[in-house]
Design a protein around this motif. Structure first.
Motif, short mmCIF file in Angstrom:
data_model
loop_
_atom_site.label_atom_id
_atom_site.label_comp_id
_atom_site.label_asym_id
_atom_site.label_seq_id
_atom_site.Cartn_x
_atom_site.Cartn_y
_atom_site.Cartn_z
N TRP A 21 0.79 -1.23 0.00
CA TRP A 21 0.00 0.00 0.00
C TRP A 21 0.83 1.29 0.00
N PRO A 22 1.85 1.44 0.84
CA PRO A 22 2.57 2.72 0.82
C PRO A 22 3.09 3.10 -0.57
N GLU A 23 3.52 2.13 -1.33
CA GLU A 23 4.00 2.42 -2.69
C GLU A 23 2.85 2.56 -3.68
N LEU A 24 1.76 1.81 -3.48
CA LEU A 24 0.64 1.85 -4.42
C LEU A 24 -0.28 3.06 -4.21
N GLU A 25 -0.27 3.64 -3.03
CA GLU A 25 -1.19 4.74 -2.73
C GLU A 25 -1.14 5.87 -3.76
N PRO A 26 0.04 6.35 -4.19
CA PRO A 26 0.03 7.41 -5.21
C PRO A 26 -0.59 6.95 -6.53
N LEU A 27 -0.37 5.69 -6.92
CA LEU A 27 -1.00 5.17 -8.14
C LEU A 27 -2.51 5.10 -7.97
N CYS A 28 -2.96 4.63 -6.81
CA CYS A 28 -4.40 4.54 -6.54
C CYS A 28 -5.04 5.93 -6.56
N ARG A 29 -4.36 6.88 -5.98
CA ARG A 29 -4.85 8.26 -5.95
C ARG A 29 -4.95 8.83 -7.38
N ALA A 30 -3.92 8.57 -8.20
CA ALA A 30 -3.93 9.04 -9.59
C ALA A 30 -5.07 8.38 -10.37
N HIS A 31 -5.22 7.08 -10.17
CA HIS A 31 -6.29 6.33 -10.84
C HIS A 31 -7.65 6.91 -10.48
N TYR A 32 -7.87 7.11 -9.20
CA TYR A 32 -9.15 7.65 -8.74
C TYR A 32 -9.38 9.03 -9.35
N GLY A 33 -8.33 9.84 -9.39
CA GLY A 33 -8.45 11.17 -9.99
C GLY A 33 -8.84 11.12 -11.45
N GLU A 34 -8.28 10.17 -12.20
CA GLU A 34 -8.66 10.02 -13.61
C GLU A 34 -10.14 9.65 -13.73
N MET A 35 -10.58 8.72 -12.89
CA MET A 35 -11.98 8.30 -12.93
C MET A 35 -12.90 9.45 -12.51
N GLN A 36 -12.51 10.16 -11.47
CA GLN A 36 -13.30 11.28 -10.97
C GLN A 36 -13.45 12.35 -12.06
N THR A 37 -12.37 12.64 -12.78
CA THR A 37 -12.39 13.64 -13.84
C THR A 37 -13.30 13.21 -14.99
N ARG A 38 -13.19 11.92 -15.40
CA ARG A 38 -14.03 11.42 -16.49
C ARG A 38 -15.50 11.51 -16.11
N MET A 39 -15.82 11.10 -14.90
CA MET A 39 -17.21 11.11 -14.48
C MET A 39 -17.74 12.55 -14.35
N ALA A 40 -16.91 13.44 -13.83
CA ALA A 40 -17.32 14.85 -13.70
C ALA A 40 -17.62 15.46 -15.07
N ALA A 41 -16.84 15.08 -16.08
CA ALA A 41 -17.06 15.58 -17.44
C ALA A 41 -18.42 15.13 -17.98
N GLU A 42 -18.97 14.06 -17.40
CA GLU A 42 -20.29 13.57 -17.80
C GLU A 42 -21.38 13.95 -16.80
N GLY A 43 -21.05 14.91 -15.90
CA GLY A 43 -22.02 15.42 -14.95
C GLY A 43 -22.23 14.55 -13.72
N MET A 44 -21.28 13.67 -13.44
CA MET A 44 -21.40 12.79 -12.27
C MET A 44 -20.29 13.12 -11.29
N LYS A 45 -20.66 13.73 -10.17
CA LYS A 45 -19.68 14.09 -9.16
C LYS A 45 -19.57 12.96 -8.14
N ILE A 46 -18.34 12.51 -7.90
CA ILE A 46 -18.11 11.51 -6.86
C ILE A 46 -17.17 12.10 -5.82
#
Length: 160
Positions: A21-46
């Protein structure tokens, strides 16, 4: 001059979630950010990234796959091993799978095939994935043998 990585340069392993986890956390955070951005572009806020580490770290039925190159984690997948609620067949449910953008060069397909082979050896009869970050990944999944079996829908309750 940095050489281009070949698929054979990548190592795939199953690692202990809590240790990785300590090493994966930045990757997980980046991944979540990409998903959050894509969904926000379609009007879905998470909501913002806030994983339930007590659940991930304490789950004996969670597989933590990691893709590394030169020892550095560049991709990961968290896969739950469970049983179908309706017929008790052993199945796998993808929680998340991610490859860093600068390593999306075919290793994701190799990674997916590796995961599927491991799940098969563990007796799984099906593996379910949800494509949420980059919808183009569905085409790669179909190329490795996934079938479209459902349409995921999300309802967002409006704030009052």
């Amino acid at each position: 001059m940095k050489r281009e990585a070949s698929l054979s340069d990548y190592a795939i392993s199953i690692e202990n979630f809590s240790e990785a986890w300590p090493e994966l956390e930045p990757l997980c955070r980046a991944h979540y950010g990409e998903m959050q951005t894509r969904m926000a572009a379609e009007g879905m806020k998470i909501g913002d990234f806030n994983p339930r580490l007590n659940v991930y770290g304490g789950a004996g039925h969670l597989l933590c796959f990691v893709v590394r190159i030169d020892g550095e984690a560049v991709g990961y997948a968290f896969i739950w091993l469970t049983q179908d609620m309706h017929n008790s067949e052993p199945i796998a449910q993808e929680d998340t799978i991610y490859m860093r953008p600068d390593h999306r060069n075919g290793v994701g397909r190799r990674f997916t095939k590796h995961i599927l082979a491991e799940l098969k050896t563990r007796g799984c009869v099906r593996a379910h994935v949800t494509i949420a970050t980059d919808l183009r990944v569905a085409a790669m999944c179909e190329r490795v043998g996934f079938k479209r079996s459902a349409i995921a829908m999300t309802y967002f309750f409006q704030e009052t």
